[in-house]
Design a protein around this motif. Structure first.
Motif, PDB file in Angstrom:
ATOM      1  N   LEU A 401       0.832  -1.203   0.000  1.00 24.58           N
ATOM      2  CA  LEU A 401       0.000   0.000   0.000  1.00 24.58           C
ATOM      3  C   LEU A 401       0.867   1.255   0.000  1.00 24.58           C
ATOM      4  N   VAL A 402       1.975   1.199   0.726  1.00 24.97           N
ATOM      5  CA  VAL A 402       2.902   2.335   0.721  1.00 24.97           C
ATOM      6  C   VAL A 402       3.502   2.518  -0.673  1.00 24.97           C
ATOM      7  N   MET A 403       3.902   1.420  -1.318  1.00 30.21           N
ATOM      8  CA  MET A 403       4.438   1.512  -2.676  1.00 30.21           C
ATOM      9  C   MET A 403       3.416   2.136  -3.624  1.00 30.21           C
ATOM     10  N   GLN A 404       2.180   1.682  -3.541  1.00 37.01           N
ATOM     11  CA  GLN A 404       1.147   2.222  -4.420  1.00 37.01           C
ATOM     12  C   GLN A 404       0.908   3.705  -4.146  1.00 37.01           C
ATOM     13  N   SER A 405       0.971   4.099  -2.873  1.00 41.06           N
ATOM     14  CA  SER A 405       0.762   5.501  -2.528  1.00 41.06           C
ATOM     15  C   SER A 405       1.865   6.387  -3.088  1.00 41.06           C
ATOM     16  N   ILE A 406       3.105   5.921  -3.026  1.00 38.68           N
ATOM     17  CA  ILE A 406       4.211   6.703  -3.565  1.00 38.68           C
ATOM     18  C   ILE A 406       4.102   6.819  -5.082  1.00 38.68           C
ATOM     19  N   LEU A 407       3.781   5.713  -5.754  1.00 37.36           N
ATOM     20  CA  LEU A 407       3.648   5.759  -7.213  1.00 37.36           C
ATOM     21  C   LEU A 407       2.456   6.600  -7.652  1.00 37.36           C
ATOM     22  N   ALA A 408       1.464   6.746  -6.781  1.00 41.59           N
ATOM     23  CA  ALA A 408       0.273   7.517  -7.149  1.00 41.59           C
ATOM     24  C   ALA A 408       0.497   9.023  -7.066  1.00 41.59           C
ATOM     25  N   GLU A 409       1.654   9.457  -6.577  1.00 36.33           N
ATOM     26  CA  GLU A 409       1.927  10.893  -6.500  1.00 36.33           C
ATOM     27  C   GLU A 409       1.889  11.512  -7.905  1.00 36.33           C
ATOM     28  N   PRO A 410       1.289  12.697  -8.035  1.00 34.93           N
ATOM     29  CA  PRO A 410       1.183  13.321  -9.367  1.00 34.93           C
ATOM     30  C   PRO A 410       2.534  13.534 -10.038  1.00 34.93           C
ATOM     31  N   GLN A 411       3.588  13.814  -9.270  1.00 36.63           N
ATOM     32  CA  GLN A 411       4.891  14.060  -9.886  1.00 36.63           C
ATOM     33  C   GLN A 411       5.440  12.823 -10.575  1.00 36.63           C
ATOM     34  N   MET A 412       5.051  11.640 -10.108  1.00 36.30           N
ATOM     35  CA  MET A 412       5.475  10.413 -10.772  1.00 36.30           C
ATOM     36  C   MET A 412       4.966  10.372 -12.206  1.00 36.30           C
ATOM     37  N   ARG A 413       3.740  10.780 -12.396  1.00 32.35           N
ATOM     38  CA  ARG A 413       3.179  10.742 -13.747  1.00 32.35           C
ATOM     39  C   ARG A 413       3.780  11.829 -14.627  1.00 32.35           C
ATOM     40  N   GLU A 414       4.109  12.966 -14.004  1.00 28.88           N
ATOM     41  CA  GLU A 414       4.739  14.032 -14.774  1.00 28.88           C
ATOM     42  C   GLU A 414       6.075  13.574 -15.355  1.00 28.88           C
ATOM     43  N   PHE A 415       6.777  12.730 -14.620  1.00 25.12           N
ATOM     44  CA  PHE A 415       8.074  12.274 -15.109  1.00 25.12           C
ATOM     45  C   PHE A 415       7.962  11.053 -16.019  1.00 25.12           C
ATOM     46  N   LEU A 416       7.244  10.015 -15.544  1.00 23.35           N
ATOM     47  CA  LEU A 416       7.188   8.766 -16.295  1.00 23.35           C
ATOM     48  C   LEU A 416       6.267   8.854 -17.499  1.00 23.35           C
ATOM     49  N   GLY A 417       5.278   9.748 -17.452  1.00 30.35           N
ATOM     50  CA  GLY A 417       4.318   9.804 -18.543  1.00 30.35           C
ATOM     51  C   GLY A 417       3.294   8.704 -18.408  1.00 30.35           C
ATOM     52  N   GLY A 418       2.689   8.325 -19.498  1.00 30.12           N
ATOM     53  CA  GLY A 418       1.651   7.304 -19.485  1.00 30.12           C
ATOM     54  C   GLY A 418       0.648   7.550 -20.589  1.00 30.12           C
ATOM     55  N   ARG A 419      -0.372   6.715 -20.586  1.00 33.53           N
ATOM     56  CA  ARG A 419      -1.422   6.821 -21.590  1.00 33.53           C
ATOM     57  C   ARG A 419      -2.661   7.414 -20.942  1.00 33.53           C
ATOM     58  N   PRO A 420      -2.945   8.686 -21.141  1.00 34.34           N
ATOM     59  CA  PRO A 420      -4.058   9.336 -20.435  1.00 34.34           C
ATOM     60  C   PRO A 420      -5.426   8.796 -20.821  1.00 34.34           C
ATOM     61  N   MET A 421      -5.568   8.169 -21.981  1.00 38.00           N
ATOM     62  CA  MET A 421      -6.876   7.671 -22.407  1.00 38.00           C
ATOM     63  C   MET A 421      -7.142   6.242 -21.972  1.00 38.00           C
ATOM     64  N   THR A 422      -6.163   5.582 -21.379  1.00 41.34           N
ATOM     65  CA  THR A 422      -6.376   4.215 -20.887  1.00 41.34           C
ATOM     66  C   THR A 422      -7.096   4.273 -19.546  1.00 41.34           C
ATOM     67  N   PRO A 423      -8.212   3.557 -19.398  1.00 39.37           N
ATOM     68  CA  PRO A 423      -9.028   3.678 -18.168  1.00 39.37           C
ATOM     69  C   PRO A 423      -8.461   2.866 -17.005  1.00 39.37           C
ATOM     70  N   TYR A 424      -7.398   3.352 -16.398  1.00 41.12           N
ATOM     71  CA  TYR A 424      -6.837   2.674 -15.228  1.00 41.12           C
ATOM     72  C   TYR A 424      -7.736   2.927 -14.018  1.00 41.12           C
ATOM     73  N   PRO A 425      -8.119   1.887 -13.283  1.00 41.51           N
ATOM     74  CA  PRO A 425      -9.013   2.097 -12.129  1.00 41.51           C
ATOM     75  C   PRO A 425      -8.343   2.775 -10.946  1.00 41.51           C
TER      76      PRO A 425
END
Length: 528
Positions: A401-425
């Motif tokens: 849960l701690v790992m998921q919380s750290i990865l869920a930080e908005p700055q993680m997505r700013e750096f790693l990027g991702g697919r904004p249209m993919t419906p991740y729950p």
């Protein structure tokens, strides 16, 4: 002599009394017979001691003081309708007002049925010239599967986020979870302690805690009694068992959750791992809360469980292995649960076969093979319910849960990027998929591994904690279990097919999933 209860009259008039013929084995010291109406409500019941003979003839409807009628003001006979008679081992809990609360924890020994009509039935005679009647058609209509909602895990990332949000701003230790700018590991420690408290409070007290939400709504009370009881250790007095399985951690570890954060942490510490280094441009500003949490996570490394320790416990509880440099050699493992994967996949395979028979209106579905498979899988799991069981699952879930919380930080997505249209729950998932794409590990989305983790945990909990080896459990309980968890079983098989390429609805393949996943990712680089 076998345990049985039989009404003397299959059809009787409302003003008549019913006679029950009851036989119980010598192992049954106290038993209870009960008459249940078509709504699933107990009309009359009586608890008796076996004595020496074990054979009884009881007249129901006579004005006897030791028979308990549901309505004390009603006349001592049955209204018109259909009834079932059941024979239970033990005495009911009369302090409860519902049928399931009174009889749900008793072992059902036998049951039968009878009907009550308003007037005596007229039998046809040879001299009767009346017409038999016009022929009529009977149309078989298949009822579709009922709309039930999969019960979410008692321990989930979304639930933890809500729990942490509610606990903040109370002047307690969790207020520092999102406080910044700040130096030190205070934000990380607040999240870590909150995760441990959140997971530790989630327990299973009865089988109903595991049933999909909405399944029992609108059903008769007798349906609730067709689930097995929670099996307890011999010295346990209360049902207080963890609501988590280490299988959840296994599937997310195979999906790349742990390795994703380890790669980010290595770059945060300016360490280069073997092979490619696509995170060279990863920089964290000291004014963002992500920096505090990564710092605290790195400082707390000596207090976290290692991959090696989780790997040997996967082997002990499930016989499931990991592949990588950090995994210990097979010769160092003392005990390995070889039979779990074969038994569990046999349960899923036979459940799909039962669903096929259930949907075919020309055959009568037989749940006995499924019951035997559930029993065998329960026995295998019980052999691994020792030593670190419970403690390991709770501690590992809090860390994940701690790992998921750290990865869920908005700055993680700013750096790693991702697919904004993919419906991740959940917000941490696209970070894992982005890392797998960057590193070239595998193209199977973390969403499929999350389905295996969440649904697999739910199914394994019902098999491990249910008393499937009890003598009172039979094919009826297995059929109820299969219908309640039909959607979960089918979704797990679908996710397993997507991740490994093996269709469990067609064959109970027992090949280790680690080998299947490595073979599927052979074109890329699998995480260690």
């Amino acid at each position: 002599m076998s345990n049985q209860i039989r009404p003397q009259y299959e059809v009787l008039v409302a003003s008549d009394h019913q006679i029950l013929e009851i036989g119980v084995e010598s192992a049954v010291d106290t038993f209870t017979w009960v008459v249940v109406d078509s709504r699933g409500k107990a009309v009359v019941h009586r608890t008796m001691d076996r004595g020496e003979s074990g054979e009884f003839s009881v007249t129901v409807g006579a004005d006897e003081k030791d028979e308990l009628w549901a309505d004390s003001s009603m006349e001592r006979h049955f209204p018109q309708g259909d009834y079932r008679v059941r024979l239970y081992h033990g005495a009911p809990n009369l302090r409860n007002t519902t049928y399931s609360g009174q009889f749900g924890k008793l072992d059902l020994l036998d049951e039968d049925a009878f009907s009550v009509v308003s007037e005596p039935q007229q039998s046809a005679t040879e001299g009767d010239d009346s017409d038999i009647g016009e022929p009529f058609r009977v149309e078989l209509v298949r009822g579709g599967p009922e709309a039930v909602t999969l019960r979410s895990s008692p321990v989930s990332f979304q639930g933890f986020s809500e729990y942490l949000r509610k606990r903040q701003h109370e002047g307690g230790p969790f207020d520092k979870a999102n406080s910044w700018p700040a130096f030190g590991d205070g934000p990380y420690r607040a999240i870590r302690d909150a995760a441990r408290e959140y997971v530790g409070r989630s327990t299973v007290h009865s089988f109903h805690d595991l049933v999909p939400a909405g399944y029992l709504e609108g059903k008769l009370d007798e349906t609730a009694a067709q689930f097995p009881r929670i099996g307890l250790p011999r010295d346990a007095k209360t049902a207080y068992l963890p609501a988590v399985e280490l299988l959840y951690n296994y599937w997310l570890e195979q999906g790349g959750l742990v390795q994703t954060l380890l790669e980010i942490l290595a770059r945060f510490q300016n360490r280069r791992n073997r092979g490619r280094a696509p995170l060279d441009r990863f920089d964290v500003t000291p004014l963002m809360p992500l920096r505090n949490k990564l710092w605290g996570y790195a400082e707390d490394e000596v207090h976290r469980m290692t991959v090696r320790r989780r790997a040997v416990e996967y082997e002990y509880e499930y016989g499931l292995s990991l592949i990588g440099r950090a995994v210990p050699r097979p010769s160092t493992v003392v005990e390995r649960r070889h039979g779990f994967l074969e038994a569990f996949h046999q349960v899923l395979f036979l459940a799909h076969r039962y669903f096929k028979e259930l949907d075919d209106l020309t055959v009568q579905a037989d749940a006995f093979p499924l019951y035997r498979a559930l029993r065998d899988c329960h026995i295998v799991l019980s052999q691994g319910t020792q030593n670190q069981y419970g403690e390991m699952a709770v501690a590992a879930r809090a860390e994940f849960l701690v790992m998921q919380s750290i990865l869920a930080e908005p700055q993680m997505r700013e750096f790693l990027g991702g697919r904004p249209m993919t419906p991740y729950p959940e917000p941490w998932m696209d970070r894992v998929d982005a890392m797998k794409s960057i590193q070239g590990w595998t193209d199977v989305s973390i969403m499929h591994f999350n389905d295996l983790a969440v649904i697999g945990e739910q199914l394994v909990l019902t098999i491990r904690l249910g008393s499937w080896a009890d003598t009172g459990v039979n094919g009826t309980h297995a059929a109820t279990w299969a219908q309640a968890f039909r959607s979960a079983i089918q979704q797990y098989a679908a996710a397993y097919r997507t991740a490994t390429g093996v269709d469990l609805s067609r064959e109970p393949n027992a090949q280790p999933p680690a080998i299947l996943l490595a073979r599927r990712a052979s074109g890329g680089r699998a995480p260690a």
